[in-house]
Design a protein around this motif. Structure first.
Motif, mmCIF file in Angstrom:
data_model
loop_
_atom_site.group_PDB
_atom_site.id
_atom_site.type_symbol
_atom_site.label_atom_id
_atom_site.label_comp_id
_atom_site.label_asym_id
_atom_site.label_seq_id
_atom_site.Cartn_x
_atom_site.Cartn_y
_atom_site.Cartn_z
ATOM 1 N N PRO A 11 1.162 -26.214 -16.653
ATOM 2 C CA PRO A 11 0.502 -26.693 -17.885
ATOM 3 C C PRO A 11 1.297 -26.401 -19.147
ATOM 4 O O PRO A 11 1.309 -27.219 -20.078
ATOM 5 N N PHE A 12 1.977 -25.245 -19.205
ATOM 6 C CA PHE A 12 2.772 -24.922 -20.398
ATOM 7 C C PHE A 12 3.971 -25.862 -20.523
ATOM 8 O O PHE A 12 4.304 -26.306 -21.625
ATOM 9 N N ILE A 13 4.613 -26.147 -19.397
ATOM 10 C CA ILE A 13 5.758 -27.066 -19.420
ATOM 11 C C ILE A 13 5.297 -28.458 -19.852
ATOM 12 O O ILE A 13 5.944 -29.123 -20.676
ATOM 13 N N ALA A 14 4.160 -28.885 -19.288
ATOM 14 C CA ALA A 14 3.619 -30.197 -19.664
ATOM 15 C C ALA A 14 3.255 -30.234 -21.146
ATOM 16 O O ALA A 14 3.477 -31.243 -21.829
ATOM 17 N N PHE A 33 -1.497 -39.353 -18.681
ATOM 18 C CA PHE A 33 -0.409 -38.528 -18.150
ATOM 19 C C PHE A 33 -0.898 -37.102 -17.906
ATOM 20 O O PHE A 33 -0.557 -36.472 -16.905
ATOM 21 N N VAL A 34 -1.711 -36.598 -18.836
ATOM 22 C CA VAL A 34 -2.203 -35.223 -18.720
ATOM 23 C C VAL A 34 -3.130 -35.079 -17.517
ATOM 24 O O VAL A 34 -3.183 -34.022 -16.884
ATOM 25 N N THR A 92 -9.885 -31.410 -14.641
ATOM 26 C CA THR A 92 -9.576 -32.812 -14.326
ATOM 27 C C THR A 92 -10.664 -33.746 -14.852
ATOM 28 O O THR A 92 -10.377 -34.768 -15.483
ATOM 29 N N LEU A 93 -11.922 -33.383 -14.602
ATOM 30 C CA LEU A 93 -13.035 -34.226 -15.041
ATOM 31 C C LEU A 93 -13.150 -34.254 -16.564
ATOM 32 O O LEU A 93 -13.469 -35.302 -17.152
ATOM 33 N N VAL A 94 -12.897 -33.118 -17.204
ATOM 34 C CA VAL A 94 -12.979 -33.066 -18.666
ATOM 35 C C VAL A 94 -11.912 -33.955 -19.294
ATOM 36 O O VAL A 94 -12.171 -34.672 -20.274
ATOM 37 N N ILE A 95 -10.704 -33.925 -18.760
ATOM 38 C CA ILE A 95 -9.637 -34.774 -19.311
ATOM 39 C C ILE A 95 -9.955 -36.244 -19.086
ATOM 40 O O ILE A 95 -9.737 -37.086 -19.970
ATOM 41 N N LEU A 108 -4.280 -37.008 -30.607
ATOM 42 C CA LEU A 108 -4.389 -36.720 -29.174
ATOM 43 C C LEU A 108 -3.248 -35.846 -28.674
ATOM 44 O O LEU A 108 -3.432 -35.053 -27.744
ATOM 45 N N GLY A 109 -2.077 -35.994 -29.267
ATOM 46 C CA GLY A 109 -0.955 -35.156 -28.856
ATOM 47 C C GLY A 109 -1.272 -33.692 -29.026
ATOM 48 O O GLY A 109 -1.067 -32.874 -28.118
ATOM 49 N N HIS A 110 -1.802 -33.323 -30.190
ATOM 50 C CA HIS A 110 -2.171 -31.938 -30.441
ATOM 51 C C HIS A 110 -3.300 -31.504 -29.512
ATOM 52 O O HIS A 110 -3.278 -30.386 -28.975
ATOM 53 N N PHE A 111 -4.282 -32.373 -29.332
ATOM 54 C CA PHE A 111 -5.444 -32.007 -28.516
ATOM 55 C C PHE A 111 -5.028 -31.621 -27.099
ATOM 56 O O PHE A 111 -5.432 -30.571 -26.580
#
Length: 802
Positions: A11-14, A33-34, A92-95, A108-111
């Motif tokens: 997650p940090f790399i992403a 993508f996320v 996964t469901l929240v995203i 959205l990038g920051h979020f």
């Protein structure tokens, strides 16, 4: 080999890559993508379920700071498996939900950067075996949640809620850190597994109890236990996907995880039993009591979350009693409370996540969450109503939903505690089932409020901001999956029990030989028993209280709001700001001479005071070398130059006299046969003198500030005392060498670093890291200067065009 460590860092790399992707493909919602990140991690962890259920544990160590006993050690067992699946599965469901909930006009990038940072931090907390590594990730969850709560930073309440959560959770985290350090002092290890094997020798140590309380402070603040729960309702200013993720399934469960993980270490103690169970049971009541009074659906769910977290916490406290008397049939009875806690942990994540998403849909579609403006939405939003019905009835503990199963086990656990003969608990055990029953009645009431006051009754379109309609499919997928899980777990609970909860029970009770005995067979019908009668009472009395709610709701006005914990927090914060402002205004006078006086007085009181108390001001000059005439002359020149600066009439004169001091020091280096230092000093002095002259040339005429006689006397006394103190320190240090000189080590520079110049090897090898940071600082300063120049140039071009 390092699968779990990789899972933490993915997650940090992403998160680091998202800004690049977001900039390159602005037309595509970055959420798609996320979405693959938590889904991949969930599948990765799910592959370990059979092995972990069979009793396997996975330990992976990456050396980090071995000299300090800090290694990046990951530990996957049944307990961390449950939390890992919740973090990645619900994530996964929240995203998926957020992709359709958030507008593309949002940042959205920051979020998603913040969300992935939080996800990685939570995975780091649950998989870390080293206390220091766990603490680092713990505070990262606080920071990333602060950013998520303040995502809509243009709203005052969002900024307030973010600040409140950060202050409370970070304060608890610092207390927890102190507890971790105490555990290290006692056991000599930062490893949780090693501490577990060693802690039995230190239970009578004074630090043991202190460490326990400090660790619990960290857990209670993060999991919103009374009286630290006040940050959670204000954190609901965050976007609904954040609330569904942080405040129902993950962040608030970090404290629960900490209590579960440290139960084998502290659980056999009476203090642990009393504090965890009593704080939990009161939080359960207080949260449910305050939930009923709320008129905002999200605030209602916030207090219901506080209540449910209290329920889980109290069960872990009750279950810790099993560790006091060792493994026996009686102790196994008390382990059922821990089983119920773990089971309700899973159930709560499903029905509360679904309910948060439902509230988000209502707010998104009709423009309000105010219960007083809602009503009659069942026919207009039938799918949303169905999901809300399933989630609310599960939270109320009704069949055929999973909340009914864990609520029945909760009742059985609080009833079992009446037979507890440990800790001299006596008749106080009767309070546990009574408080649990009353809180469950209130839980039933606020669950009915969600369903009936939102979806039944008269529809009021004129009081809504938007025309009510069913949500699009994209918003309904995630809560529908959670609602299906709510029902599926009710009918197939033993899949969860055997494959997830049983290995987690082995992690909480590692000293008990047979995990199968700790895992009861879950079934909906136990025949007529006290727990069933309590449930019937909850439904009957809860229904009556809901029907006559308007007649007794005035009870909430008895205690004025100024006596609330929120008012205490706000008042304390306001007073602290007032005191700090007054104190700051006292010493921030705007005059440099005052700041120098403060600094020098602190130096005199600190260093000079230590010299006087320890008698370290003695010195011996008999072994000193002779002072030559040339050295006397240089010193006299420096004294005259320094004194003359005080009486200089212009900046030019002061700069030149200051240069005399610098060049005199360079001459000293030459006399003492240090040509490289002399050359460096000459270069630096020449450059700085030239820069001073260049800068001061453009400044207005120098007008000395007029000083009073009193200030001159104070400044003179301070100057004389500081000069005397520095001289005494220099003589004392030279005359009394307590340790071998460090220069002896550097004299061997050629063999150690391969360089013949000691100064160069110190800068390039012995102090390489420090030198690198200095270069980085200069590089950043250079970038700042370049940026300012470009900004100014750009502004001038725009002004010219205009």
């Amino acid at each position: 080999m390092y699968t779990i460590a990789i899972a933490i860092f993915i997650p940090f790399i992403a998160a680091a890559l998202i800004p690049l992707i977001y900039k390159k493909i602005p037309s595509v919602n970055i959420g798609w993508f996320v979405l693959f990140i938590p889904l991949t991690l969930f599948i990765m962890l799910a592959r370990y379920i059979p092995a972990v259920a069979a009793g396997e544990t996975y330990i992976q160590t990456i050396k980090w700071i071995p000299s300090a006993g800090i290694d990046f050690t990951t530990y996957l067992d049944g307990l961390s498996m449950i939390f890992g699946l919740l973090i990645t599965g619900v994530g996964t469901l929240v995203i998926l939900y957020s992709i359709h909930y958030l507008s593309e006009r949002e940042s959205l990038g920051h979020f998603y950067v913040y969300l992935l940072m939080f996800m990685g931090s939570m995975l780091g907390v649950i998989f870390s075996d080293n206390l220091m590594v766990l603490y680092v990730f713990w505070e990262l969850t606080s920071i990333s949640s602060f950013l998520l709560i303040a995502f809509w930073y243009h709203r005052k309440q969002s900024r307030y809620g973010a600040q409140k959560s950060l202050l409370i959770t970070v304060s608890g985290g610092v207390a927890m850190l102190a507890g971790f350090l105490m555990l290290y002092v006692m056991t000599g290890s930062f490893s949780i597994r090693e501490i577990l094997g060693l802690i039995g020798r230190y239970t009578d140590e004074p630090l043991f109890l202190a460490a326990m309380i400090l660790v619990l402070l960290g857990a209670f603040t993060k999991s919103a236990q009374f009286p630290f729960h006040i940050w959670l309702p204000d954190a609901m200013e965050a976007p609904t996907p954040v609330s569904a993720y942080l405040h129902s399934a993950t962040m608030v469960k970090a404290g629960i995880y900490l209590v579960a993980r440290f139960t084998p270490i502290f659980g056999g103690e009476a203090t642990w039993f009393y504090v965890v169970s009593c704080v939990g049971i009161f939080t359960l009541f207080w949260g449910s009591f305050n939930a009923v009074r709320q008129t905002d659906l999200k605030a209602l769910l916030a207090y219901s979350t506080i209540s449910q977290l209290g329920l889980i916490m109290s069960l872990f406290g009750l279950g810790s009693a099993a560790l006091n008397s060792g493994y026996s049939e009686d102790s196994v009875i008390y382990t059922q409370a821990t089983f119920a806690a773990l089971f309700h942990l899973v159930n709560h994540s499903t029905f509360k996540g679904a309910l948060f998403m439902v509230v988000g849909i209502i707010d998104h579609n009709v423009g309000t969450r105010d219960i007083r403006r809602l009503g009659g939405l069942m026919a207009l939003m039938p799918v949303t109503f169905t999901i809300a019905l399933i989630g609310s009835f599960s939270m109320a503990g009704l069949p055929p939903f999973n909340g009914f199963l864990s609520k029945e086990m909760f009742f059985e656990s609080v009833l079992n505690v009446r037979n507890l003969e440990l800790f001299q608990i006596g008749t106080w055990t009767t309070l546990f089932p009574v408080i649990a029953w009353v809180a469950s009645i209130l839980t039933f009431v606020y669950s009915m409020i969600i369903v009936f006051q939102t979806f039944f009754g008269e529809h009021q379109p004129d009081r809504l901001d938007r025309k009510a309609h069913e949500a699009p499919v994209g918003l309904l997928i995630a809560p529908s999956i959670l609602a299906v899980l709510v029902v599926a777990i009710f009918f197939f609970p033993n899949l969860i029990g055997n494959y997830l909860i049983r290995p987690a029970m082995s992690a909480v009770y590692p000293m008990f030989p047979n995990a199968d005995e700790l895992t009861p067979h879950i079934k909906a019908w136990h025949g007529p028993n006290m727990a069933l009668y309590m449930t019937i009472g909850v439904v009957v009395i809860g229904a009556l209280l809901y029907i006559f709610l308007r007649f007794w709701r005035s009870v909430y006005t008895i205690v004025p709001m100024r006596w609330s914990l929120d008012a205490l927090y706000n008042g304390t914060l306001s007073r602290m700001e007032s005191v700090s402002t007054s104190f700051t205004n006292f010493y921030m006078t705007g005059f440099l001479r005052d700041y120098l006086v403060y600094i020098f007085l602190f130096f005199l009181s600190g260093v000079g005071g230590i010299l006087l108390l320890t008698g370290g001001y003695s010195f011996d000059l008999t072994d000193d070398g002779p002072v030559t005439i040339s050295e006397f002359i240089i010193v006299i020149v420096m004294m005259v130059a320094a004194g003359a600066i005080l009486f200089a009439k212009s900046r030019l004169t002061a700069i030149l006299l200051n240069g005399v001091l610098g060049y005199s020091i360079a001459i000293f280096f030459i006399v003492f046969r240090a040509p490289d230092l002399a050359l460096t000093q000459i270069i630096v002095e020449t450059v700085t003198t030239a820069l001073f002259l260049l800068c001061f040339y453009f400044l207005p005429e120098w007008k000395k500030e007029k000083s009073t006689t009193q200030s001159k006397v104070v400044n003179g006394i301070v100057a004389i005392l500081v000069g005397t103190a520095v001289t005494v320190i220099a003589l004392a240090v030279q005359g009394d060498k307590m340790f071998e000189s460090v220069s002896l080590y550097f004299e061997n520079a050629y063999e150690l670093a391969g360089g013949k110049n000691i100064v160069n090897t110190i800068l390039g090898d012995f102090r390489a890291f420090d030198t690198m940071l200095e270069v980085v600082v200069l590089f950043i300063a250079g970038i700042g200067v370049y940026t300012l120049i470009k900004l100014k140039a750009g502004k001038e071009e725009n002004d010219f065009e205009d």
